[in-house]
Design an enzyme around this catalytic site. Structure first.
Site, PDB file in Angstrom:
ATOM      1  N   HIS A  80     -39.300  24.101  30.720  1.00 27.11           N
ATOM      2  CA  HIS A  80     -38.265  24.287  31.739  1.00 27.11           C
ATOM      3  C   HIS A  80     -38.699  25.229  32.855  1.00 27.11           C
ATOM      4  O   HIS A  80     -38.452  24.935  34.030  1.00 27.11           O
ATOM      5  CB  HIS A  80     -36.947  24.755  31.131  1.00 27.11           C
ATOM      6  N   TYR A 110     -39.197  25.260  37.607  1.00 28.08           N
ATOM      7  CA  TYR A 110     -39.032  26.279  38.639  1.00 28.08           C
ATOM      8  C   TYR A 110     -40.365  26.667  39.264  1.00 28.08           C
ATOM      9  O   TYR A 110     -40.408  27.097  40.440  1.00 28.08           O
ATOM     10  CB  TYR A 110     -38.281  27.487  38.072  1.00 28.08           C
ATOM     11  N   HIS A 165     -32.960  11.961  36.914  1.00 30.66           N
ATOM     12  CA  HIS A 165     -32.767  13.363  37.318  1.00 30.66           C
ATOM     13  C   HIS A 165     -34.089  13.979  37.755  1.00 30.66           C
ATOM     14  O   HIS A 165     -34.155  14.658  38.794  1.00 30.66           O
ATOM     15  CB  HIS A 165     -32.181  14.143  36.140  1.00 30.66           C
ATOM     16  N   PHE A 166     -35.158  13.753  36.987  1.00 33.17           N
ATOM     17  CA  PHE A 166     -36.469  14.287  37.363  1.00 33.17           C
ATOM     18  C   PHE A 166     -36.915  13.755  38.721  1.00 33.17           C
ATOM     19  O   PHE A 166     -37.522  14.472  39.514  1.00 33.17           O
ATOM     20  CB  PHE A 166     -37.518  13.914  36.317  1.00 33.17           C
ATOM     21  N   HIS A 167     -36.600  12.483  38.974  1.00 36.76           N
ATOM     22  CA  HIS A 167     -37.033  11.903  40.241  1.00 36.76           C
ATOM     23  C   HIS A 167     -36.201  12.400  41.421  1.00 36.76           C
ATOM     24  O   HIS A 167     -36.664  12.324  42.568  1.00 36.76           O
ATOM     25  CB  HIS A 167     -37.008  10.373  40.156  1.00 36.76           C
ATOM     26  N   ARG A 221     -34.971   5.772  27.850  1.00 38.66           N
ATOM     27  CA  ARG A 221     -36.141   6.162  28.624  1.00 38.66           C
ATOM     28  C   ARG A 221     -37.389   5.933  27.779  1.00 38.66           C
ATOM     29  O   ARG A 221     -37.305   5.669  26.584  1.00 38.66           O
ATOM     30  CB  ARG A 221     -36.040   7.634  29.036  1.00 38.66           C
ATOM     31  N   ARG A 222     -38.535   6.009  28.421  1.00 43.21           N
ATOM     32  CA  ARG A 222     -39.825   5.821  27.747  1.00 43.21           C
ATOM     33  C   ARG A 222     -39.967   4.443  27.107  1.00 43.21           C
ATOM     34  O   ARG A 222     -40.694   4.291  26.146  1.00 43.21           O
ATOM     35  CB  ARG A 222     -40.039   6.872  26.647  1.00 43.21           C
TER      36      ARG A 222
END
Length: 563
Positions: A233, A237, A384-386, A449-450
């Site tokens: 995580h 950041y 979300h990551f994208h 996912r995956r």
């Protein structure tokens, strides 16, 4: 000088160093790796979306999880780390300078990273490390993959200590003065990176390498995942804070304004350092073996990160409005209308900034114990990551490149390249909106996912998802066009743009801003508090995990986890 504030005169505030040819060459070496990675990782991402939609089959025996691993590792780890370190070297060299010895050490770190990157990449391309960028056990890769990862981490640590030394030398030469804001931010980000990577380094060196070499028969999976998410995580950041550096200290210069508050900017970075590390359990909310009380503690700490994010949003829009009002733009939103939307150096980071609104909202959902159960292990998380990394971060990095590359190569950002950059930004925004939006919707419908089409194509729910998977392929294709255009722009800026001097935009602080409190540069205080929070969040649950979790590899149906 005021007793409780750090002083800096107007002349001192504007003092910067000229970049030498050697320093430019160092930073550009990281940029070359960055844009090669962009092309390779983007191609793998395109193939993923095509395979997932059921419209394409991989040739030559290439496996789906092979290209999935390449995509995640190359874009999530290689591209971001190389760009950030190269960019941060440039900021440090510009604001506090770099000695010959520091530059030699920086080159050592670069080559250690290169060797590690090549080792890990070869094993993935040969199909010996199809373990995704999270490399969860009990999936096992070739030892060279883990050794390569260890070398990349060690090389990045060398960069950390070079940056630390640069600021230390500057502080000795400028006693009592406020350190340059960008140098302060770089050191915060590298402190975060160093502390966070201790977890993944421990997992790789103590667990994965002996296990993959056959010296250990089993591996404690819960320990390995806990160590990974101790790092995983804060990694987000580490990606985000360079974008925040640009928003706080570079974008104001581009729009003709000044930094709203030096104190607020420094405080927000300090809060990110303190609250972004002791929160890894919110990626392990569904995993057994971790006491729910400690999951609750870390979820609470996760939400603390919202505070500096809101501080940043307030600071940025205060900067925009203040600048617009000073230029005479009236009305409620006149300042917004007259922002330099036709300047790609502003447009790309601004769209990235706006994308962080839905991206941050999705992060709150992911970190919430109850709401997480709805989207857990679905393609929502990928969407979300994208939004966060592939839009907020990458678009900001692209925006930085339009002046950073010319500043390093001695060339000009022409009006033609600026227009191409605007087109590229629009293409990226449209493609990511389609792809990420369809991922979020499909995730709410339960799409995993995956997984490739061959995994779920015959299931009862597949018909509910397939339309959104095709939309992802459409969005991915548009994004790949944007990648090709960005690589073309990079080549133009490096080799073919007219020679000349390009502005290195570093903003000054508002002249009537409050003085910066001295305690904001009390490194012992902030590092001590960060370590204290980590011990509170991890010491007892980690000892409990070691004492009570099974010592060997559990069955292969062990839950994959949240991220």
């Amino acid at each position: 000088m005021l007793n409780k504030t750090l002083a800096m005169s107007d002349q001192e505030e504007q003092r910067t160093f000229s970049l030498s040819k050697q320093e430019k060459r160092l930073s550009m070496s990281f940029m070359y790796v960055t844009f090669i990675s962009l092309f390779i990782g983007g191609l793998m991402g395109l193939l993923q979306t095509l395979v997932r939609s059921g419209t394409f089959s991989l040739p030559w025996g290439i496996g789906y999880y092979q290209i999935l691993t390449v995509h995640g590792v190359i874009l999530g780890l290689v591209l971001t780390t190389y760009f950030i370190i190269g960019f941060q070297y440039t900021l440090m060299n510009k604001t506090v300078g770099m000695s010959h010895k520091q530059r030699q050490t920086a080159w050592l770190g670069f080559w250690v990273m290169i060797v590690g990157t090549i080792m890990a990449s070869i094993t993935i391309l040969l199909g010996k490390a199809s373990v995704l960028y999270t490399f969860y056990a009990p999936l096992k890769a070739h030892p060279a993959f883990y050794i390569g990862l260890a070398l990349v981490i060690i090389g990045s640590w060398i960069a950390c200590f070079v940056n630390f030394r640069q600021l230390q030398v500057w502080k000795k030469q400028h006693k009592g003065e406020k350190s340059p804001l960008l140098a302060f931010m770089v050191v915060i980000n590298m402190l975060l990176w160093f502390i966070a990577t201790l977890g993944v380094a421990a997992a790789v060196l103590v667990q994965f390498i002996p296990w993959s070499l056959g010296y250990a028969e089993t591996i404690n999976i819960l320990v390995s995942r806990t160590l990974f998410w101790y790092f995983g995580h804060p990694l987000v950041y580490f990606w985000l804070l360079p974008a925040y550096m640009a928003w706080y200290a570079i974008i104001p210069k581009i729009i003709g304004g000044k930094i709203f508050s030096d104190s607020l900017a420094r405080l927000s970075f300090v809060l990110f350092l303190m609250f972004s590390i002791p929160v890894g359990f919110h990626h392990q909310l569904t995993e057994p073996g971790i006491d729910p009380v400690w999951k609750f503690v870390q979820v609470t700490l996760t939400f603390m990160v919202i505070v500096p994010s809101l501080m940043t949003a307030f600071s940025m829009f205060a900067t925009f409005e203040t600048t617009g009002r000073k230029k005479g733009f009236g009305g409620l939103f006149g300042w917004f209308k007259h922002l330099p939307w036709k300047d790609v150096r502003f447009l790309a980071p601004m769209i990235g900034m706006l994308a962080f609104i839905p991206g941050g909202t999705g992060g709150i959902i992911n970190a919430s114990n109850q709401l997480n159960q709805v989207v857990h292990n679905t393609i929502w998380v990928t969407g979300h990551f994208h939004l966060t990394v592939a839009t907020t971060v990458i678009l900001t990095f692209f925006g930085l490149s339009y002046w950073l590359i010319p500043a390093l190569t001695g060339r000009k950002l022409t009006s033609k390249i600026n227009k191409l950059g605007i087109i590229q930004t629009i293409i990226w925004t449209v493609g990511m909106t389609i792809m990420s939006g369809s991922m979020h919707i499909a995730g709410l419908l339960g799409a995993p996912r995956r997984s490739s089409y061959s995994t779920y194509g015959g299931t009862e729910q597949a018909s509910d998802w397939i339309g959104y998977q095709i939309a992802q392929a459409v969005g991915g294709t548009i994004l790949f066009v944007g990648i090709l255009l960005m690589v073309y722009i990079f080549i133009q800026l490096v080799f073919f743009a007219p020679k000349g001097e390009e502005e290195f935009p570093i903003a000054e602080e508002e002249p009537d801003a409050e003085p910066t409190p001295r305690f904001l540069e009390n490194w012992k205080l902030w590092i001590g508090l960060t370590i204290g929070l980590i011990l509170i969040a991890y010491a007892i649950p980690f000892m409990d995990i070691i004492q009570n979790s099974p010592p060997g590899s559990p069955p292969f149906d062990w839950p994959i986890g949240n991220s």
